[in-house]
Enzyme design. Structure first.
Site, PDB file in Angstrom:
ATOM      1  N   HIS A   5      41.420  36.544   9.973  1.00  0.00           N
ATOM      2  CA  HIS A   5      40.348  36.764  10.791  1.00  0.00           C
ATOM      3  C   HIS A   5      41.154  37.889  11.827  1.00  0.00           C
ATOM      4  O   HIS A   5      42.216  37.674  12.290  1.00  0.00           O
ATOM      5  CB  HIS A   5      40.160  35.661  11.835  1.00  0.00           C
ATOM      6  N   TYR A  54      44.548  24.961   9.365  1.00  0.00           N
ATOM      7  CA  TYR A  54      44.696  25.723  10.625  1.00  0.00           C
ATOM      8  C   TYR A  54      45.156  24.729  11.408  1.00  0.00           C
ATOM      9  O   TYR A  54      44.919  23.521  11.302  1.00  0.00           O
ATOM     10  CB  TYR A  54      43.151  26.159  11.363  1.00  0.00           C
ATOM     11  N   HIS A  62      41.799  34.722   3.542  1.00  0.00           N
ATOM     12  CA  HIS A  62      41.337  35.699   4.557  1.00  0.00           C
ATOM     13  C   HIS A  62      42.187  35.477   5.984  1.00  0.00           C
ATOM     14  O   HIS A  62      42.756  34.595   6.054  1.00  0.00           O
ATOM     15  CB  HIS A  62      39.765  35.728   4.763  1.00  0.00           C
ATOM     16  N   ARG A 113      36.663  28.698   0.945  1.00  0.00           N
ATOM     17  CA  ARG A 113      36.812  30.200   1.504  1.00  0.00           C
ATOM     18  C   ARG A 113      37.853  30.760   0.788  1.00  0.00           C
ATOM     19  O   ARG A 113      38.811  30.328   0.547  1.00  0.00           O
ATOM     20  CB  ARG A 113      36.885  30.208   3.118  1.00  0.00           C
TER      21      ARG A 113
HETATM   22 FE   LIG Z   1      38.903  31.200   8.483  1.00  0.00          FE
END
Ligand SMILES: [Fe+2]
Length: 233
Positions: A157, A103, A155, A152
């Site tokens: 969000h 991110y 995905h 994770r």
């Molecule tokens: Fe995430």
């Protein structure tokens, strides 16, 4: 009018010990329902005027000197209310890791490259059929400190504002066939009968030939078929 309360058969519990941070932040006493008043039932309302040209195109809205790296995908679906009625003028916002699983955020220090041409956020407003559409790159899996060797699944969000603040929904969309799903405490925290609603479906009809694969993710804001939401969001 009022909206149906949250259906707990569709949502993860406030505290799910396998998802460690919920133990610290989940409410330990019964929630106190607040009566819905005009301010919760009538707004906010979003218009198409508020959007910029590339807000729903994550392959373009973060470009500096070229195209972002990764597998291009189209993500699209319909937003409906508890009665299955299409919901126009809903604000749909997304945020995601880049193709390497990183991110753009100072807290994210995962040892994977940032992409100078990918910002990882977008938004759009649903049309008269309740449909939304994003162009992006498939997000990578990333490690997180919940437990030993935790990753994770891929995905995206999502945050949605329905016709009122009482219908706000924050959730995550997953991809079909991801082997990390059955190991992920966040995904597994959702009641088993509702988990499938969080997994997008590959849709050849959404695919753009020679350019991008397509995934469909329909969203139900309230009621028995409600898309599971993050209870701590
Ligand atoms: Fe995430």
């Amino acid at each position: 009018m009022t909206y149906s309360p949250r259906d707990w058969g569709s949502h993860p519990p406030l505290i799910h010990p396998d998802y460690k941070s919920t133990v610290l932040r989940g409410a330990t006493r019964p929630l106190v329902p607040i009566r819905q008043s005009l301010s919760e039932l009538t707004g906010p309302v979003f218009g198409h005027d508020a959007l910029n040209e590339f807000d729903n195109d994550l392959t373009k809205n973060g470009r500096k000197d070229g195209e972002p790296l990764g597998e291009r995908i189209v993500v699209s679906g319909r937003v409906v209310d508890e009665a299955g009625r299409p919901q126009p003028d809903m604000l749909v916002e997304v945020w995601q890791a880049n193709a390497a699983g990183r991110y753009v955020h100072k807290v994210d220090q995962h040892d994977a490259p940032l992409d100078p041409n990918f910002f990882g956020g977008g938004r759009c407003v649903t049309d008269e059929t309740g449909s939304y559409r994003f162009l992006t790159v498939k997000p990578g899996a990333y490690p997180w400190p919940n437990h030993e060797n935790a990753w994770r699944p891929n995905h995206i969000h999502f945050s949605l504002f329905g016709p009122s603040i009482a219908t706000r929904l924050v959730t995550q969309m997953y991809f079909p066939g991801d082997p990390l799903l059955e190991l992920d405490p966040i995904f597994l925290g959702t009641p088993e009968t509702a988990r499938e609603r969080l997994i997008s479906t590959f849709d050849l009809g959404l695919t753009e030939a020679g350019f991008a694969l397509g995934y469909r993710f329909d969203i139900v804001l309230r009621g028995r078929d409600e898309t599971p939401m993050e209870t701590n969001a």
